[in-house]
Design a protein around this motif. Sequence first.
Motif, PDB file in Angstrom:
ATOM      1  N   GLU A 114       0.825  -1.211   0.000  1.00 45.47           N
ATOM      2  CA  GLU A 114       0.000   0.000   0.000  1.00 45.47           C
ATOM      3  C   GLU A 114       0.862   1.265   0.000  1.00 45.47           C
ATOM      4  N   GLN A 115       2.066   1.158   0.602  1.00 46.05           N
ATOM      5  CA  GLN A 115       2.937   2.346   0.686  1.00 46.05           C
ATOM      6  C   GLN A 115       3.850   2.496  -0.531  1.00 46.05           C
ATOM      7  N   ASN A 116       3.760   1.575  -1.459  1.00 47.24           N
ATOM      8  CA  ASN A 116       4.634   1.631  -2.636  1.00 47.24           C
ATOM      9  C   ASN A 116       3.988   2.530  -3.697  1.00 47.24           C
ATOM     10  N   THR A 117       4.146   3.829  -3.464  1.00 49.57           N
ATOM     11  CA  THR A 117       3.465   4.799  -4.341  1.00 49.57           C
ATOM     12  C   THR A 117       3.971   4.702  -5.782  1.00 49.57           C
ATOM     13  N   ALA A 118       5.260   4.387  -5.945  1.00 54.61           N
ATOM     14  CA  ALA A 118       5.810   4.278  -7.305  1.00 54.61           C
ATOM     15  C   ALA A 118       5.109   3.151  -8.063  1.00 54.61           C
ATOM     16  N   VAL A 131      -8.496  -3.333  -6.631  1.00 58.68           N
ATOM     17  CA  VAL A 131      -9.666  -4.172  -6.380  1.00 58.68           C
ATOM     18  C   VAL A 131      -9.962  -4.252  -4.887  1.00 58.68           C
ATOM     19  N   SER A 132      -8.926  -4.426  -4.067  1.00 55.48           N
ATOM     20  CA  SER A 132      -9.135  -4.535  -2.625  1.00 55.48           C
ATOM     21  C   SER A 132      -7.822  -4.302  -1.889  1.00 55.48           C
ATOM     22  N   ILE A 133      -7.961  -4.043  -0.603  1.00 58.60           N
ATOM     23  CA  ILE A 133      -6.804  -3.879   0.282  1.00 58.60           C
ATOM     24  C   ILE A 133      -6.778  -5.092   1.200  1.00 58.60           C
ATOM     25  N   GLU A 134      -5.608  -5.683   1.382  1.00 60.84           N
ATOM     26  CA  GLU A 134      -5.489  -6.813   2.311  1.00 60.84           C
ATOM     27  C   GLU A 134      -4.629  -6.371   3.497  1.00 60.84           C
ATOM     28  N   ASN A 143      -0.016  -3.137   4.635  1.00 58.20           N
ATOM     29  CA  ASN A 143      -1.142  -3.686   3.879  1.00 58.20           C
ATOM     30  C   ASN A 143      -0.743  -3.905   2.422  1.00 58.20           C
ATOM     31  N   GLY A 144      -1.492  -4.765   1.764  1.00 55.44           N
ATOM     32  CA  GLY A 144      -1.268  -4.997   0.342  1.00 55.44           C
ATOM     33  C   GLY A 144      -2.464  -4.516  -0.467  1.00 55.44           C
ATOM     34  N   VAL A 145      -2.194  -4.146  -1.701  1.00 53.40           N
ATOM     35  CA  VAL A 145      -3.259  -3.724  -2.602  1.00 53.40           C
ATOM     36  C   VAL A 145      -3.349  -4.756  -3.727  1.00 53.40           C
ATOM     37  N   HIS A 146      -4.542  -5.279  -3.949  1.00 52.44           N
ATOM     38  CA  HIS A 146      -4.772  -6.193  -5.077  1.00 52.44           C
ATOM     39  C   HIS A 146      -5.220  -5.352  -6.272  1.00 52.44           C
ATOM     40  N   LEU A 147      -4.511  -5.520  -7.371  1.00 45.80           N
ATOM     41  CA  LEU A 147      -4.844  -4.756  -8.585  1.00 45.80           C
ATOM     42  C   LEU A 147      -5.166  -5.720  -9.722  1.00 45.80           C
TER      43      LEU A 147
END
Length: 159
Positions: A114-118, A131-134, A143-147
């Motif tokens: 989630e913090q990996n803005t790049a 799609v969602s945040i884990e 946290n992780g972001v599902h794309l």
Amino acid sequence: MLSDLHIQLAALADAPAIAALSKAEIERGLRHRWTPLRVRRAIKDTRTNVALVRKHGCLAGFGIMVYDEDTAHLYLLAVHPALRRRGIASALLVWLEKVALVAGITTVQVQAREQNTAALAFYGRHGYRQVSIEQGMYGEMENGVHLEKLLTHYRASED
Ligand SMILES: CC(C)(COP(=O)(O)OP(=O)(O)OC[C@H]1O[C@@H](n2cnc3c(N)ncnc32)[C@H](O)[C@@H]1OP(=O)(O)O)[C@@H](O)C(=O)NCCC(=O)NCCS
């Protein structure tokens, strides 16, 4: 320019350099899972492509995508810090997506911190939607972001 970049499939001898770039740039603060052994397995796996770009004979960037029936999963994508913002990751991603498209795959999935803005900006630029945040996907604090991207939205201008 994307067209200046030569994408190649990795050879077994590339595994240590790929594992080292993954450890330094993707797996930071996590247990190192993408060891040279695991990378070698991916290179040999018929459902997986390990694509890379070299600069002056050294690894500049790589991407690993696994192709299932309807969905492809981008497991890893990284570019050497000194070579970023030159289109290397874009060239790798477009190449890996094209293989999926030719195979009749409709969806590509990827996860990022989630913090990996790049990375989030990069995937957004390439048409991936969140799609969602884990919670706690990358250890307790991250946290992780599902794309996901539907390949029917593939743009010819990305060539
Ligand atoms: C994310 C990463 C792979 C991008 O590689 P790259 O080769 O620099 O990407 P590109 O040059 O193809 O960038 C294409 C576009 O993505 C966006 N982008 C890429 N890096 C960005 C950044 N740091 N900040 C904002 N936007 C960015 C921009 O829109 C960029 O186009 P522009 O340079 O014309 O503005 C690279 O930063 C990296 O290796 N990071 C560490 C590993 C990682 O996080 N991998 C992804 C999760 S597995």
